[in-house]
Each structure stands twice: as structure tokens, then as C-alpha cells.
Scaffold this active site. Sequence first.
Site, short mmCIF file in Angstrom:
data_model
loop_
_atom_site.label_atom_id
_atom_site.label_comp_id
_atom_site.label_asym_id
_atom_site.label_seq_id
_atom_site.Cartn_x
_atom_site.Cartn_y
_atom_site.Cartn_z
N HIS A 95 -7.17 -5.95 -1.01
CA HIS A 95 -6.07 -4.99 -1.04
C HIS A 95 -4.79 -5.51 -0.40
CE1 HIS A 95 -4.11 -1.14 -1.20
NE2 HIS A 95 -4.06 -1.01 0.11
N SER B 200 0.84 -1.20 0.00
CA SER B 200 0.00 0.00 0.00
C SER B 200 0.88 1.26 0.00
CB SER B 200 -0.96 -0.04 1.20
OG SER B 200 -2.01 0.88 1.03
N ASP C 284 -9.08 -5.95 -5.43
CA ASP C 284 -8.70 -4.81 -4.59
C ASP C 284 -9.77 -3.72 -4.70
OD1 ASP C 284 -7.50 -2.60 -3.35
OD2 ASP C 284 -5.50 -3.18 -4.02
#
Length: 363
Positions: free
Chosen positions: A324, A175, A296
Site C-alpha cells: 500500500h 492513501s 496493495d
Amino acid sequence: MPPLLTSSSLPALPLPPLAASPRSRLRVAASTPDGAGATARGTSAAGFPSFLPQAVERIRDGAAIRLAKRIERVPVQTGFSESAIPSSCVRPLKLQQDGDPVVLLHGFDSSVLEWRYTYPLLEEAGLEAWAVDILGWGFSDLEARPPCDVASKREHLYQFWKSYIKRPMVLVGPSLGAAVAIDFSVNYPDAVSKLIFIGASVYSEGPKDMTRMPKFVSYAGVFILKSLPLRFLATNLAFKKAPNEFFDWVQIGRLHCLLPWWEDATVDFMIRGGYNVINQIKQVKHKCLIMWGEDDGIISSKLAYRLHQELPDAILRQVQQCGHIPHVEKPREAVKHVIEFLARNTSNKSDQSSSEPSVLVNR
């Protein structure tokens, strides 16, 4: 930002061996860092480090409990703080003489507990794995309120690497941690051997609006960021399928927010503009693995293909039926991809293909 959750029962899946890193070539790590003992070595009656918030004793997730008990603080001296910063991390039980160490960052407003399922699998595969809390998040001691902007995060990570790792590392960024990894590798290319991005959030231009807001507004926003309703929402968005032990894992994801300096550190980061690495992506020269959950719901899969095209030496791996955070939702599959990537000796750029999204795509 999402709190990080995972299932407490995982099916067995054999992992391919790494020929370059046999367990016979491992040596036992020192119990204390070079030249200094680790700080805050005390433990609670339940066996947790004494510096963790007391709420850790309410956690029921076995993997989180085991990893939390391994968190320690080590001193990191930086140029922006008069005294060394007691910095939280999980260090390997053994150090390798061969093979590059794998250093695990985490996402926005997260901690090393994000790796509670993947970390032991990496160790089982014979890798030297380090999990490091990015300055401003996690469980470091920030009582002195050091700056937590991008430049400070970068220097802190470099000084940690220089003090404890000391050799080129495979840097893993999930991320927003992918933006941290890109920024670091461009500024300190010799400290990095390869890069792994998971659900990469690298096309944001940072929280520009907050740079112009009064501080009390920023603190109000950060207060909401810590709230259970928002954490529930973020957790729900982060996964294709919400786990059964939902509330317990939300508590794990926000545990670091209970430290007294969390609000100050997060506001300091956000009012200084956050990460904007869009113009740095094409400067990355390392071999890269891009891992993406095909379901995601936070970062569009279109950005995975964009990143794959912009990086000069990258492969793309999509994880099916995953949200995700593949290293949390599908940890065994994530580790399998990592090991396969580390075992590759060439980039195979001639293999550029129109493969299906769920299989390996080479550049």
C-alpha cells in the site's frame, strides 16, 4: 491509517536528473519563518525536538531518527483559532529559485515520519521538499483543541502554504492524503501545479456511522485505533513483505498518538464525517501521477484504474512487488517515478494505450 515502516538498508539506485532544478540554482532557506521564529525550538539531550513524545528516544530506525530531529513547529494563523497553531513540518534546507516545491502530505492518522526514507532522496535529487503534518495528526501543538474537520484541515493547509511556500506546489497525497490533496486542489487550484497520488484512498464516503454515535463510543473506537494489536495488524496489511524490525516501526507509526490531544482531534474529525471527495475527482484540472503498489492489500488496484479514467489528465504507474505504501516500501523506485513525472512537459494524452499494468500508462 497504517503505521509506516521501511527497511533500514536500501540498495543504491541512480536517479535521473531534473534539468529544471540544478543544485546550483538553490538558495539557503531562512532558519526562521517570515516575521516570526519557529516555536518549540528546544531539543532533548538526544537531539530530538522537545515537543516530541519521550518514546522517540526508544526508536532505533536511523532514517526515522534523522528526520525526527528535523521536525519543527511553525505558527499558522487560521480563521477558526484565536491564536496561531504551532504546526509541525520538515522544511527544506535549501529553497529553489526554479522549479515548483514538492509538498508531502501523509495518510490517515500518520505523520511526517512517513517520509523518512523518501524525503532525503528527494533532497538528493535537488528538489525543494516540504513534509507537512495534516491538522489533527502528526506533532502539531493542539492544546487549544481547534476543530479538525475537513474544512479546518483545508484552511490550515492553505494558510501554511500562504505563509511559507507562497508559490504553486506539487502536492503529494498518499492513501487518505490523496483525498486531502483533491479537496485542496479543487478549492485552491492556483496553489497547486501538479498532483501525485500514492495508493489513493479517494472513494470512501467517510465514517458516516460515527457521526451518529455517542461520543464515548467514538472515544472507545479511537482508543482501539491506538492499540498495539491493531497497529501490528495494520502494519502487516500495509506491506507485501513485513520488515524485520517490525516492532520498532510500529512504534514509529503510532508515536504521534502519544500526544495528549490526539484522541480529541481524531474523534472530532471522525464524528464530523471525514472526507468524501468522490464528486470532486472529475473537477481536478491539474496534471496527475497515480502511483500504486500492485500488491496493495488495503486499496484495490481496480480503484487505481477507475481514478485514472476519471481524472482528465493523469498517468498511472504501478510498482511491482509492493504493498500500500510504495514511498516507504520501495522509496527509490517511488522517487524515480516522481522525478520522471515532474520532468514531463506534456501530458501525451494521445498515448492512451493498453500497456501492461506494471509500466507507465498515459492518458
